[in-house]
Enzyme design. Sequence first.
Site: not given
Lengths: 256, 986
Positions: A97, A206, A208
């Site tokens: 990002c 993302h 994660e």
Amino acid sequence: MKTKPKVIVFSGYGLNCEEETKFAFEEAGGKADIVHINDVIADPKMLLKYQILAMPGGFSYGDDTGSGKAYGNRLNNHLGEVLKEFIKRDTLVIGICNGFQILTAAGILPGALTYNESARYMDRWVDIEAVGESPWTRGLGVISVPIAHGEGKYVLPKEGAPNVALKYTQGPACEYQNLPMNPNGAAEDIAAVLSPDGRILGMMPHPERGMFFHQRPDWQKLQNDLKNKGKKVPTYGDGFALFKNAISYYNKGVKK
Amino acid sequence: MNTTRFDVILTVADTRAREKMREWKHLGSGRELTDVVIVDSYTTDAVLSEGETASVLSSLVNATMERGTANGHIIEKPFTAAIEIGYLPGVTDNVGMTAQETISDVTGRDQGDALVASSRVYALYGNISDPDIERIKKSLYNPLIERAHVTLWSQYEKEYGFSRVLTPVSLHANATASAVSLAVTDDELKKIGTEGIRNADGTRRGPLALTLADMRAIREHFNTMHRDPTDIELEMIAQTWSEHCKHRIFASPMADIPKGIYKEYIKRATEEIRKKKGRKDFCVSVFSDNSGIIEFDKNWLVTHKVETHNSPSALDPFGGAITGIVGVNRDAIGTGLGAKPVANMYGFCVGDPFSDPNNSHPLYRDANQKEQMLPPRRILDGVVKGINSGGNASGIPTPHGFLLCEDRFRGKPLVFAGTVGLLPRKTAGRKSWEKAAMPGDYIVSVGNRVGLDGIHGATFSSVKLDEGSPATAVQIGDPITQKKFSDMLVKEARDRGLYNSITDNGAGGISSAIGEMAREAGGCRIDLEKVPVKYPGLAPWQIWISESQERMTLAVPKGKWKELAALAKSRGVEATVIGEFTKGDHCVIQWNGKTILDLSLDFLHNGWPREEIRVHAPERILRPLKARDSAMNLSDELLAMLSRPSVASHLFIAEQYDYEVQGGSVTKPVQGRGRVPSPASVTKPVLSSPAGVLMTSALYPAYSDGDTYNMAAASIDTAVRQAIAGGATPDSIAILDNFCWSRSNTPESMYELREAGRACYETALVYQTPYISGKDSMHNDFHGFDRAGKHVDISIPPTLLISALAVLPNALTAMTLDFKGEGDYLYLLGETHDEFGGTEYAAMHGGSNVGIPKVDAQAWAPLYKKYARAQKYANAAFAVGRGGLATALAKMSIGGGLGFDIDLKKVPGTWTSPEAALFSESQGRIVAAVPARSRRLFELLIGKNVVRIGRVTKGGAVVVRVKDETVLEATVGALAHAFEKTFKAF
């Protein structure tokens, strides 16, 4: 016992995903440190202790003057040399990002990221498909992970074609919530690009935030359907594979 | 002055410009627009060599998609007009500050003294008229904080580019403190209190919001010391005694409650609940800190605080909302020894954006109709954007929020902002929730510099909104400056034990922050000239009470200062010693060595005169619900209900806020296939812990039209049910109260306040939900004028927002609202009566204040306990609230993309028509969907306390029957369309 691959996760000036990024790498078997960019500037050689560099998501400098620009300048002005040395070695780099925006602004990855087609910040889930060759995306196939950005529309470099890592595609997340597959108008549906050798990955989504099953928007529906069939509910989500891939790149000694 | 102007333009399609063009065409101005080009500009007086200018330019331009010029002619194609928007001098300019840092970085010289102003140019193309240009200009800026300048092509050609505007702040203030004589008439005394201290030129400095009784008490106090107060002393007393800081209405005696609402109702409820809970008491620190603190797991605590930012948001919605959210984040950072903000919430009560879309009936703050109130749509757009900028940039997820639209919020919107924080139980060998500044500790100011912004914020929000409302009360937030010190404090300095106490500078600025902390040590001594300022010329009193944002105050032991200073420097954070905490019991301020303030802390905090507040029951004119057409079509009623702005999907807000940052998202603010905004969501603030926190909130302002007691009770009941439906157990719920009142100078309004307070006490006690934090905003009234110059008064309905925070030991027991499977059984908890008063359905039919839904907490509390134990066998749940049972079922159905078939005959209660069964807002109800596989277990645990009303069906058919007679038929698609269409274009 194998030594755990060492990961440096950058922080400072408004980056904000460093903790969950560290958590993902450690859950995957790495040893991760969060280090403020100014501490690296004070001791640039420290970078060379690490195998993996992560530029996490966030809002460095509030996106003022353009996302990733000011942090990218800071990287180039103060750490340009040592970064070159780091990248030359058998290392892995990921920018997620804002981290991706920083890597392109610093000229480490090709292309650029501009305002979403909707001209608005947006949080939603997307499906992405691995199309490039990279230790990061090995065996990935199509995965569902979230995006959250205002400037994520990929712009192709003026010259040459980028080494594309991931493309937005129509998959379970889009189907579930009836969403358009390309969330931001990215050129050629590009969600992530690679350095020519595949070791540096920059991606808007993302992973994660999609490392656990319960982070999925449809997890309760899937859980219900699995329970109806008497099946087990998984712990991890699709995004975890990227972190596992990076760690196993060192642990299994797999080289390209 | 030698200035350089850098202009940057996109060389790829600019979606911002396209969206602006769409917006303007939609507004009807600029139908002839053919193109819009946006230029981002930075103007600076930094001294730059030619080489440096080139380097700065290349740092500001991403060559892949942008091009730029320095003092050049960035646009080549002749435009019709170019509108440039920049900030007024002294207004926070975040982009300018980043550009300044870039210039420092590139030149290798600290350019901290250089001015850098950012601005944005919109070059318009096409045959557009002057009035259209004017309309577009108006839509682009807020004259309170921004400047707008129109450039025509001929000028641009002549000057070879846009003009370079760089205006330093120029102040002519008398930069000293002066004595203010209080040996004056009562009339003048009163004037000082309401309009402010008189300047030499006869103007006044702005409201102190002190009453005549206050002014007399101050005069008496200084008489005993045989001197006049200084201006800074008066200003400090005013800040400290303000309604905003001291909550005087809540602390004052009333008939039947001599200790006042706060002590008799709110605090007492919590004390009694904690006592009864005994070992199960989860409260750690309540009411005494910047947020309430409760237990999370064996290593962690969580904090919660909800603030309002109503008055600033009425003037500048963007600035009001961003400073609201970033400000309440600071409440978390200032809680205990510093909590990390882990989740935000928002709530907007605004005028109906559709009731007067063209603003044909504008409101004005002044009789001359110079100062127009922003219309509801502008306010909504602004506050939505403000939370977006503040929350997203700070890296804090926003998993919860709501939108309520009603025209009584047209004069003053309510803007709620809340933050949950995370604290380790122990840090640096200390209990994290305890803190105390010690005598001898340095007083350290951290973060932004002080300017004129936010002078009189605390006293301003303590009065009504009118033409005297100070524009300096408007501020812009700077989330990145705050993020830098937040990370430094809660991720590093706290755990290294570098300070003894911490608090945020909120209302009243350092005067309030230090005034509070000084009580921990005894007293304080400040060298006020050491406070870093944005520009010279500020008077001491201005520095002392300015509410310039993004600042914290620390108490740093002398031996730790060096380490803290070094850490701050390496994190790009400004930290300055401005004084010392002392043993004495006075606050003393020196200005270049001269004492200009010396106040006893006891007088400061306790010297305000208590007066009993008069209460008188209001006489209500009963307005029963108007007769409806007996042949009404209930399907149409439901579709109309789902489209109402307070019920319809506000997905456009929820999805522009990052609700997944920090990786803790479990149940989201939008749920199911249909992405239905949910009333509750669960987040895991500690990734390595299985536990989670649930956030929810509820309010029913219109219930106050008939019964303020049940308005408050229903808010608590709904918040509790929403928490349970979202997965919390009833004994784990903590609540927060935000009273937003109006007409607070009338005995009738105060009677209603007391009733609401009583409901807070009685209801919370039964549900065993302790209050952990609260805040009140008492003056939500607008006194202005309409287009004809006629007086207009608009007061909000008395409103209580109840927010709930609950800890789930296992976050994965959270539950979403969407139907999951065909054939699943639908159960209803609770009874349904003909209760239409103050409901959304009544509002749809002209309103009514008869039959306000009542709360019977005694009867319901045991049912909730039983239900909560059974809910794990359900797969979807929804607490029935605004819009009644039909709305609840519709949302679950849209969420799952599945229909349902229910029989109203089975719905218990005294309801007398299908209309009532579907739309009454009777409290105490929850709908649960249970899959066949666990139906027996669900029924076993819950017994006869719920009834089965129907099933989830495949396909999209929605059928409501009374036995065999179908009374409502629709499709999920039609419901979804009605639910989504309202804000589709937002």
